[in-house]
Design a protein around this motif. Structure first.
Motif, mmCIF file in Angstrom:
data_model
loop_
_atom_site.group_PDB
_atom_site.id
_atom_site.type_symbol
_atom_site.label_atom_id
_atom_site.label_comp_id
_atom_site.label_asym_id
_atom_site.label_seq_id
_atom_site.Cartn_x
_atom_site.Cartn_y
_atom_site.Cartn_z
ATOM 1 N N LEU A 108 0.795 -1.416 -0.014
ATOM 2 C CA LEU A 108 -0.031 0.082 -0.290
ATOM 3 C C LEU A 108 0.843 1.281 0.020
ATOM 4 O O LEU A 108 2.013 1.148 0.650
ATOM 5 N N GLU A 141 -0.905 8.818 1.302
ATOM 6 C CA GLU A 141 -0.829 10.179 0.995
ATOM 7 C C GLU A 141 -1.502 11.077 1.669
ATOM 8 O O GLU A 141 -2.922 10.819 1.510
ATOM 9 N N THR A 154 -5.342 9.585 1.035
ATOM 10 C CA THR A 154 -5.330 8.853 -0.186
ATOM 11 C C THR A 154 -4.721 7.575 0.086
ATOM 12 O O THR A 154 -3.175 7.596 0.559
ATOM 13 N N LEU A 155 -5.211 6.256 -0.180
ATOM 14 C CA LEU A 155 -4.560 4.860 0.183
ATOM 15 C C LEU A 155 -4.694 4.391 -1.211
ATOM 16 O O LEU A 155 -5.705 4.096 -1.855
ATOM 17 N N THR A 156 -3.559 3.765 -1.770
ATOM 18 C CA THR A 156 -3.573 3.084 -3.283
ATOM 19 C C THR A 156 -2.965 1.626 -3.027
ATOM 20 O O THR A 156 -1.928 1.251 -2.317
ATOM 21 N N ASN A 157 -3.555 0.830 -3.831
ATOM 22 C CA ASN A 157 -3.142 -0.629 -3.647
ATOM 23 C C ASN A 157 -1.975 -0.858 -4.846
ATOM 24 O O ASN A 157 -2.161 -0.768 -5.988
ATOM 25 N N ASP A 158 -0.810 -0.915 -4.281
ATOM 26 C CA ASP A 158 0.384 -0.901 -5.375
ATOM 27 C C ASP A 158 0.732 -2.617 -5.586
ATOM 28 O O ASP A 158 1.514 -2.666 -6.511
ATOM 29 N N LEU A 215 -9.979 -2.941 -2.160
ATOM 30 C CA LEU A 215 -9.112 -2.200 -3.279
ATOM 31 C C LEU A 215 -8.557 -3.159 -4.394
ATOM 32 O O LEU A 215 -8.018 -4.377 -3.916
ATOM 33 N N GLY A 271 -3.906 -1.328 -8.151
ATOM 34 C CA GLY A 271 -3.845 -0.108 -8.800
ATOM 35 C C GLY A 271 -5.066 1.063 -8.347
ATOM 36 O O GLY A 271 -4.829 2.153 -8.742
ATOM 37 N N ALA A 272 -6.199 0.371 -7.623
ATOM 38 C CA ALA A 272 -7.193 1.357 -7.175
ATOM 39 C C ALA A 272 -6.801 2.170 -5.802
ATOM 40 O O ALA A 272 -5.658 1.710 -5.220
ATOM 41 N N SER A 273 -7.554 3.350 -5.912
ATOM 42 C CA SER A 273 -7.233 4.140 -4.867
ATOM 43 C C SER A 273 -8.684 4.536 -3.988
ATOM 44 O O SER A 273 -9.662 4.475 -4.728
ATOM 45 N N ALA A 281 -10.087 7.319 -0.956
ATOM 46 C CA ALA A 281 -9.802 8.607 -0.096
ATOM 47 C C ALA A 281 -10.824 8.859 1.053
ATOM 48 O O ALA A 281 -11.901 8.390 0.921
#
Length: 428
Positions: A58, A61, A80-84, A115, A118-120, A122
């Motif tokens: 994850l 930001e 904002t949280l993003t699945n990397d 998630l 690639g999805a985010s 917030a």
């Protein structure tokens, strides 16, 4: 990103045993519907038992609308949280690390979501900071797999500057000062003749006297030259001493945690008085009287005012929470006495929650530093204990006044109103 803990949730506790019991019963009594229900339950229970915690990747930001504000201003925070990673995260629970000194007034710092890669997602909330510097804690994330039998707790660092809430020093309230002054020109009148605006006396003319101060009417009438002397105006040297001891951190009610207590109100009043005295031409200093030492020698000018704002806003001595450092009262008083410039006055800001601080006011006054006390009232009347505390505080105020020390009793009204009431009492 760091892993805090891996643990079982207990969601499927006992399911496997119940399912096996159902399957065994179905076989014994030859009841196919019960078997149909039991077999899938056994499969799910086994999958949950042997499942492992998810391993999310994850990125987080945090955006803050403003990091330099005044106490009570609203600050908008967006996380904002993003699945990397490459795997879908079916169950994420997020809690932002809101500082203790910031109160959320709109929205929520919590989020539950899923998630895809690639999805985010917030979350946005609005918080109001108290006076001081407030650093955000790491973001807490709970990640669960499809079965929900295990969860992994993560702590994610989100780069964001601390929110610094400094008081805006506004010149709106001036406490009338006692009759003591410094050699600097200012607003206190003295009995010494010199430059000023109020007539003092007339003396014989001396070579070098300014022509503007010659009594030309007398010269025209008698032929003798004389010089007019005016009552000199001197600047006061004032040190605002804020009671920051644990005893000063008292409030009438605990129903609204985070609200201003006696020490916080004293610090707020110190900022207001600092700006007002400075605008009146006085030399003003600032000091704490508590476990953490803070000192700003009397001075003037815009830079001096900015230093006072930084001190009140960010110095640990004026923290909104009581310090856990040990406090040696005799040492603090001795240090304060040594620092006070000769001829300086003291404005002591304290809720007067105990007898000792009243004794400090009397000692400083006896040492030749005229004292004025500004006391925010932290007492209530809801219980017998609060009523007793109110009576004891009023007795302390009465004893100070009988000792010749001016005291401003500041209740729920604006500070300027409390000062105006006290001035009428002093002039009566």
């Amino acid at each position: 990103m760091s892993v805090v803990a891996d643990r079982e949730t207990g969601r499927w506790t006992g399911v496997t045993a119940v399912a096996l019991l159902a399957v065994g019963t179905a076989l014994l009594v030859t009841h196919p519907p019960l078997l149909v229900v039991g077999v899938p339950a056994v499969v799910v229970g086994a999958a949950a038992r042997f499942a492992t915690p998810p391993e999310p990747s994850l990125a987080v930001e945090r955006e803050v609308s403003a990091t330099r504000v005044a106490p009570g201003d609203e600050v908008t925070v967006t996380l904002t949280l993003t699945n990397d990673g490459d795997a879908t995260l079916p169950d994420l629970r997020v809690v932002d690390g809101v500082p203790d000194g910031m109160q959320v007034v709109e929205g929520s710092p919590r989020l539950g979501t899923a998630l895809r890669p690639g999805a985010s997602a917030a979350l946005t909330y609005v918080a109001v900071p108290t006076r001081g510097s407030h650093a955000f804690d790491p973001v807490t994330v709970l990640a669960r797999g499809y079965t929900g039998a295990h969860e992994r707790e993560l702590a994610l660092d989100a780069d964001a500057e601390p929110v610094v809430a400094r008081p805006r020093l506004s010149a709106s309230t001036v406490v009338p000062l006692r009759e003591q002054a410094t050699p600097y020109t200012g607003r206190l009148t003295t009995d010494t003749g010199g430059a000023g605006i109020e007539f003092h006396s007339v003396r014989d003319y001396r070579p070098g006297d300014p022509l503007s101060r010659v009594d030309w009417r007398r010269a025209a009438r008698t032929g003798e030259f004389a010089t007019v002397r005016f009552r000199q105006e001197r600047a006061a040297s004032v040190v605002l001493v804020v009671d920051t001891r644990e005893e000063a951190h008292v409030a009438a009610s605990t129903d609204a945690p985070g609200g201003p207590d006696g020490a916080a109100r004293s610090a707020t009043a110190a900022g207001e008085l600092f700006a007002s005295l400075l605008a009146a031409g006085d030399r003003v200093g600032l000091a704490s009287f508590g476990p953490v030492d803070a000192w700003l020698a009397p001075g003037g000018g815009a830079e001096h005012r900015a230093r006072a704002a930084r001190l009140l806003g960010t110095d640990p001595a004026f923290s909104v929470a009581p310090s856990e450092e040990p406090f040696f009262a005799w040492l603090a008083l001795r240090t304060l006495r040594r620092r006070l410039p000769g001829g300086s006055q003291v404005v002591l800001l304290s809720p007067l929650a105990d007898d000792y601080v009243a004794e400090v006011a009397r000692r400083l006054d006896a040492y030749g530093h005229p004292v004025t006390v500004v006391s925010p009232d932290p007492t209530g009347d809801a219980t017998a204990g609060q009523q007793l505390a109110r009576v004891e505080r009023r007795l302390r105020l009465s004893r100070l006044r009988r000792a010749g020390i001016r005291a401003v009793d500041w209740g729920d009204e604006p500070l300027a109103t409390a000062v105006a009431k006290a001035r009428r009492r002093w002039s009566a």
